[in-house]
Scaffold this motif. Structure first.
Motif, short mmCIF file in Angstrom:
data_model
loop_
_atom_site.label_atom_id
_atom_site.label_comp_id
_atom_site.label_asym_id
_atom_site.label_seq_id
_atom_site.Cartn_x
_atom_site.Cartn_y
_atom_site.Cartn_z
N ASP A 1 0.85 -1.21 0.00
CA ASP A 1 0.00 0.00 0.00
C ASP A 1 0.88 1.25 0.00
O ASP A 1 1.99 1.24 0.53
CB ASP A 1 -0.90 0.03 1.24
CG ASP A 1 -2.02 -1.00 1.18
OD1 ASP A 1 -2.22 -1.59 0.10
OD2 ASP A 1 -2.68 -1.21 2.22
N ARG A 2 0.36 2.34 -0.56
CA ARG A 2 1.09 3.60 -0.57
C ARG A 2 0.58 4.52 0.54
O ARG A 2 -0.64 4.65 0.73
CB ARG A 2 0.95 4.32 -1.91
CG ARG A 2 1.89 3.79 -2.99
CD ARG A 2 1.43 2.52 -3.63
NE ARG A 2 0.10 2.66 -4.20
CZ ARG A 2 -0.79 1.68 -4.31
NH1 ARG A 2 -0.49 0.46 -3.89
NH2 ARG A 2 -1.98 1.88 -4.83
N VAL A 3 1.52 5.16 1.23
CA VAL A 3 1.20 6.10 2.30
C VAL A 3 1.88 7.43 1.97
O VAL A 3 3.10 7.47 1.80
CB VAL A 3 1.70 5.59 3.67
CG1 VAL A 3 1.50 6.63 4.76
CG2 VAL A 3 1.01 4.27 4.04
N THR A 4 1.10 8.50 1.86
CA THR A 4 1.68 9.82 1.58
C THR A 4 1.98 10.53 2.91
O THR A 4 1.15 10.51 3.83
CB THR A 4 0.74 10.68 0.70
OG1 THR A 4 0.62 10.04 -0.58
CG2 THR A 4 1.30 12.07 0.50
N ILE A 5 3.15 11.15 2.98
CA ILE A 5 3.59 11.86 4.19
C ILE A 5 3.89 13.31 3.80
O ILE A 5 4.65 13.57 2.86
CB ILE A 5 4.85 11.20 4.79
CG1 ILE A 5 4.58 9.71 5.08
CG2 ILE A 5 5.30 11.93 6.05
CD1 ILE A 5 5.83 8.91 5.46
N VAL B 1 -4.00 6.61 2.90
CA VAL B 1 -3.63 7.22 4.18
C VAL B 1 -2.68 8.38 3.93
O VAL B 1 -1.72 8.25 3.16
CB VAL B 1 -2.98 6.19 5.13
CG1 VAL B 1 -2.47 6.86 6.40
CG2 VAL B 1 -3.95 5.08 5.47
N LEU B 2 -2.98 9.52 4.57
CA LEU B 2 -2.11 10.70 4.51
C LEU B 2 -1.67 11.03 5.93
O LEU B 2 -2.49 11.10 6.85
CB LEU B 2 -2.87 11.88 3.90
CG LEU B 2 -2.17 13.25 3.95
CD1 LEU B 2 -0.90 13.24 3.12
CD2 LEU B 2 -3.11 14.35 3.44
N GLU C 1 -7.41 20.77 1.67
CA GLU C 1 -7.81 21.19 0.32
C GLU C 1 -7.31 20.19 -0.73
O GLU C 1 -8.01 19.90 -1.70
CB GLU C 1 -7.25 22.59 0.02
CG GLU C 1 -7.91 23.20 -1.21
CD GLU C 1 -7.49 24.64 -1.46
OE1 GLU C 1 -7.56 25.04 -2.64
OE2 GLU C 1 -7.11 25.35 -0.51
N ALA C 2 -6.11 19.64 -0.52
CA ALA C 2 -5.57 18.65 -1.46
C ALA C 2 -6.43 17.40 -1.49
O ALA C 2 -6.67 16.81 -2.55
CB ALA C 2 -4.13 18.30 -1.07
N VAL C 3 -6.93 16.98 -0.31
CA VAL C 3 -7.77 15.78 -0.24
C VAL C 3 -9.12 16.01 -0.92
O VAL C 3 -9.70 15.09 -1.50
CB VAL C 3 -7.92 15.32 1.24
CG1 VAL C 3 -8.98 14.24 1.38
CG2 VAL C 3 -6.59 14.82 1.76
N LYS C 4 -9.61 17.25 -0.88
CA LYS C 4 -10.84 17.57 -1.63
C LYS C 4 -10.62 17.34 -3.12
O LYS C 4 -11.50 16.87 -3.84
CB LYS C 4 -11.21 19.04 -1.40
CG LYS C 4 -12.02 19.29 -0.15
CD LYS C 4 -12.43 20.75 -0.08
CE LYS C 4 -12.75 21.13 1.35
NZ LYS C 4 -12.75 22.59 1.55
N ARG C 5 -9.44 17.72 -3.61
CA ARG C 5 -9.14 17.55 -5.04
C ARG C 5 -8.80 16.11 -5.38
O ARG C 5 -8.90 15.69 -6.52
CB ARG C 5 -7.94 18.44 -5.43
CG ARG C 5 -8.20 19.92 -5.27
CD ARG C 5 -7.09 20.72 -5.93
NE ARG C 5 -7.14 22.13 -5.56
CZ ARG C 5 -6.42 23.07 -6.11
NH1 ARG C 5 -5.57 22.76 -7.09
NH2 ARG C 5 -6.50 24.32 -5.72
N SER C 6 -8.31 15.37 -4.38
CA SER C 6 -7.94 13.97 -4.60
C SER C 6 -8.55 13.12 -3.49
O SER C 6 -7.89 12.74 -2.53
CB SER C 6 -6.41 13.85 -4.59
OG SER C 6 -6.04 12.53 -4.85
N PRO C 7 -9.86 12.81 -3.62
CA PRO C 7 -10.58 12.17 -2.51
C PRO C 7 -10.28 10.70 -2.28
O PRO C 7 -11.01 10.01 -1.58
CB PRO C 7 -12.05 12.38 -2.91
CG PRO C 7 -12.03 12.54 -4.39
CD PRO C 7 -10.71 13.11 -4.77
N VAL C 8 -9.17 10.20 -2.83
CA VAL C 8 -8.79 8.81 -2.61
C VAL C 8 -8.40 8.56 -1.15
O VAL C 8 -8.50 7.44 -0.65
CB VAL C 8 -7.63 8.42 -3.57
CG1 VAL C 8 -6.36 9.19 -3.26
CG2 VAL C 8 -7.35 6.94 -3.53
N VAL C 9 -7.99 9.63 -0.43
CA VAL C 9 -7.56 9.49 0.98
C VAL C 9 -8.76 9.16 1.86
O VAL C 9 -9.78 9.86 1.85
CB VAL C 9 -6.88 10.79 1.47
CG1 VAL C 9 -6.64 10.74 2.99
CG2 VAL C 9 -5.55 11.00 0.75
#
Length: 646
Positions: free
Chosen positions: A146-150, A195-196, A217-225
């Motif tokens: 799985d990928r986790v963004t930090i 997961v962020l 705001e980034a999660v609104k544009r990329s709702p995969v999180v």
């Protein structure tokens, strides 16, 4: 060689540096890990048989759960594999093995926040924190692969999050905390991270960087999180969405966080991390590195180039969000079992001696930083560093861009007291580790990265692949694969082949994208990027990314950006824009466009100047002629315009 452009200043710098030679001090020759005689032997062996050289280092530098069946596999070139069949996990070598030895109580990390707060982690304490974080990620359902963004500032939780992700076999994607909404959203989307991990904010020049707001705001544009873990750093009020957002300190109190988390057994070729770097198109490239070869590369290069010993205090003053931080703040020093220092804030806040005060206070022995930082601190004069006792320093280093001889000499004389060799390193996100660098025993020329590291087969060649003559600019290429190299571009293997391996496909050489030259003594001099990538303060920014950000503003119809030389940052961004009908060129609009770019990409991408024009110089095929724009911005002749469409 018409596509290689060298500004006159760099030409003069190389001419200056070529005539100077700084031999290694006697005390360095007597104590270095790699002696001058061994260095010459390793360079010869590493060129004649690079596979054997790296195989020997793999046995020497790291531990393996199971040995490899084959050291190097080129059957599916250019998707090379190293240490095929071996089992490992980089976190085992960075932490697990140390807590079984005397190093468990050794200091692993000393951290200072910009406001002056401090934290210290022994290897055992760091191992405990990584276990707790790994248990939390597992409890959230994060699995191997799985990928986790930090996304956070320079705080200890950033390396802890990286190590925890790798420990359970997941893949981390760290996004630099200076990037803004669009850059973060694009990287989350490309990696498909559920997961962020972020923080409420970070400190920079006495102000709060509102990281959580940007993340929201980034999660609104990329709702995969689906879930967001938030570190409490600044303590200001932030939005916490119920069911999605969780404070780390609250999660750490749950029973699920307790106990040891087993380190996942990984194949040497299993992915470790994705790190996004700017390219010539608008979409960032997700460079993929793996567990096995990467750790061999970073451990070997760090130990030999910076001669690190148990008593050292190492300070790599980069950000963990870049490859320099991944390799030489987080993983490399921990694998070697050394003590690292990490600082959150700006080099000159609140005064220009902040760095020098910390070097004196903590007894830093090796400092590794960017020429931009050196030039920036040099402007304040010699008096600030001379207030402090810098005698603990024994080696200095530079990274990110070629260092000009004037800054090199100041660094050597004022900071190093003329006793510290300067390890000037050239490498890339894609290479994973140092590629061209001196060792402490190498005679130095100011502004030259000297020679390829042993085991790295590099050269400067002409367009047709023939070797360039001494003093002739050419393409910097790597002629044999190495263990720490990127394996692919995440989700886009065709782009990986096209970008790095197509120019010299017949020879199977890696194209670095940089131009360089060798002098009569074989020393390498890096000139700069050949493609539409601008180096600003050592950071790579794609022209297409900045142009896209400008065009996303309703006032801008078209945009083109270039880099122009700057005394401190190396280059600054100069933008040309064509306005939409109904908009006028006003100072207020320039300010508004700068703010827009800052919001979309972050402060490092903000143009120093935005000029409104009626049209842009283009070829008949529609390609913007950036050399014409660069000449115009610098007041130079524009040269041959025969290919111009109009």
């Amino acid at each position: 060689m018409s596509e290689l452009h060298t500004d006159e200043r760099r030409e003069e710098e190389i001419r200056q540096g070529e005539s100077e030679l700084y031999p290694p001090p006697q005390h360095v020759l007597e104590t270095a890990h790699v002696s001058a005689e061994d260095y010459a032997r390793y360079r010869k062996e590493g060129t004649e048989n690079p596979v054997k050289f790296w195989e020997d280092r793999a046995r020497e530098m790291v531990d393996w759960f199971e040995p490899w069946e084959k050291a190097f596999d080129d059957s599916n070139a250019p998707f090379y594999k190293w240490f095929v069949g071996a089992k490992t996990n980089i976190v085992y070598n960075a932490l697990d093995r140390h807590v079984k030895t005397w190093r468990r109580n050794k200091i692993a990390l000393i951290w200072e926040g910009e406001p002056g707060d401090r934290r210290v982690f022994s290897y055992y304490r760091l191992w405990q924190e990584v276990n707790r974080f790994a248990n939390i990620l597992k409890g959230m359902g994060v699995k191997k692969g799985d990928r986790v963004t930090i996304y956070m500032g320079r705080v200890p939780e950033l390396p802890i999050a990286m190590l925890a992700t790798a420990k359970i076999g997941a893949i981390h994607s760290v996004v630099y905390g200076g990037f803004s909404v669009e850059a973060l959203a694009e990287r989350i989307q490309d990696a498909q991270s559920k997961v962020l991990i972020t923080a409420d904010g970070g400190w920079m020049r006495g102000k709060i960087v509102r990281l959580k707001d940007i993340a929201d705001e980034a999660v609104k544009r990329s709702p995969v999180v689906e879930q967001m873990i938030v570190v409490k750093r600044t303590g200001h009020e932030v939005n916490m969405e119920v069911g999605r957002d969780f404070w780390l300190h609250e999660l750490q109190q749950l029973p699920i966080a307790n106990g040891t988390c087993e380190t996942e057994v990984m194949d040497a070729e299993d992915p470790l991390f994705i790190l996004y770097t700017s390219g010539t198109t608008g979409k960032p490239k997700g460079v993929l590195h793996t567990h096995g070869g990467y750790q061999v590369g970073i451990a070997t290069t760090l130990k030999w180039a910076f001669d690190l010993k148990d008593e050292d205090r190492w300070w790599c003053a980069a950000d963990p969000g870049w490859i320099t931080g991944h390799s030489y703040i987080v993983y490399g020093p921990l694998i070697l079992g050394v003590t690292s220092f990490m600082y959150e804030g700006a080099p000159n806040y609140p005064y220009p001696d902040r760095w020098w005060r910390m070097i004196e206070h903590y007894g830093i022995s090796v400092l590794y930083t960017a020429p931009t930082a050196i030039r920036g601190l040099m402007r304040f004069g010699d008096a600030w560093p001379k207030r402090h006792d810098l005698s603990s320093l024994r080696l200095l280093g530079t990274v990110g861009e070629p260092i000009n001889p004037e800054a090199w000499r100041w660094y050597y004389r004022v900071i190093g007291g003329e006793r510290c060799p300067i390890i000037d390193t050239w490498w890339q996100t894609e290479t994973g580790n140092f590629m061209i660098t001196p060792l402490p025993v190498t005679p130095l020329k100011p502004g030259s990265a000297t020679f390829p590291f042993p085991g790295i087969v590099a050269d400067v060649v002409r367009d047709n692949g023939e070797p360039a003559d001494p003093g002739e600019d050419g393409y910097l290429v790597i002629k044999h694969p190495w263990p720490g190299m990127a394996r692919t571009i995440y989700g886009d293997p065709d782009r990986y082949v096209r970008q790095y391996w197509s120019k010299f496909a017949e020879q199977k050489w890696y194209l670095t994208g940089d131009s360089a030259r060798k002098d009569e003594d074989g020393y390498f001099w890096i000139i700069g990027r050949m493609d539409d990538v601008i180096k600003v303060a050592g950071y790579r920014l794609g022209t297409a990314e900045i142009e896209s950000a400008l065009v996303s503003h309703p006032a801008v119809a078209e945009a083109a950006v270039i880099g122009v030389p700057d005394e401190v940052k190396g280059n600054v961004i100069y933008a040309y824009v064509i306005l939409q009908a109904g908009y006028e060129a006003k100072p207020e609009l320039e300010d508004e466009l700068k703010k827009h770019v800052r919001h979309e990409l972050g402060p490092i991408a903000v143009p120093a100047k935005i000029e409104v024009v009626d049209k842009l110089p283009k070829t008949r095929s529609g390609k913007i002629m950036r050399r014409v724009l660069r000449a115009k911005a610098m007041g130079q002749p524009v040269g041959d315009l025969s290919t111009l469409a109009d």
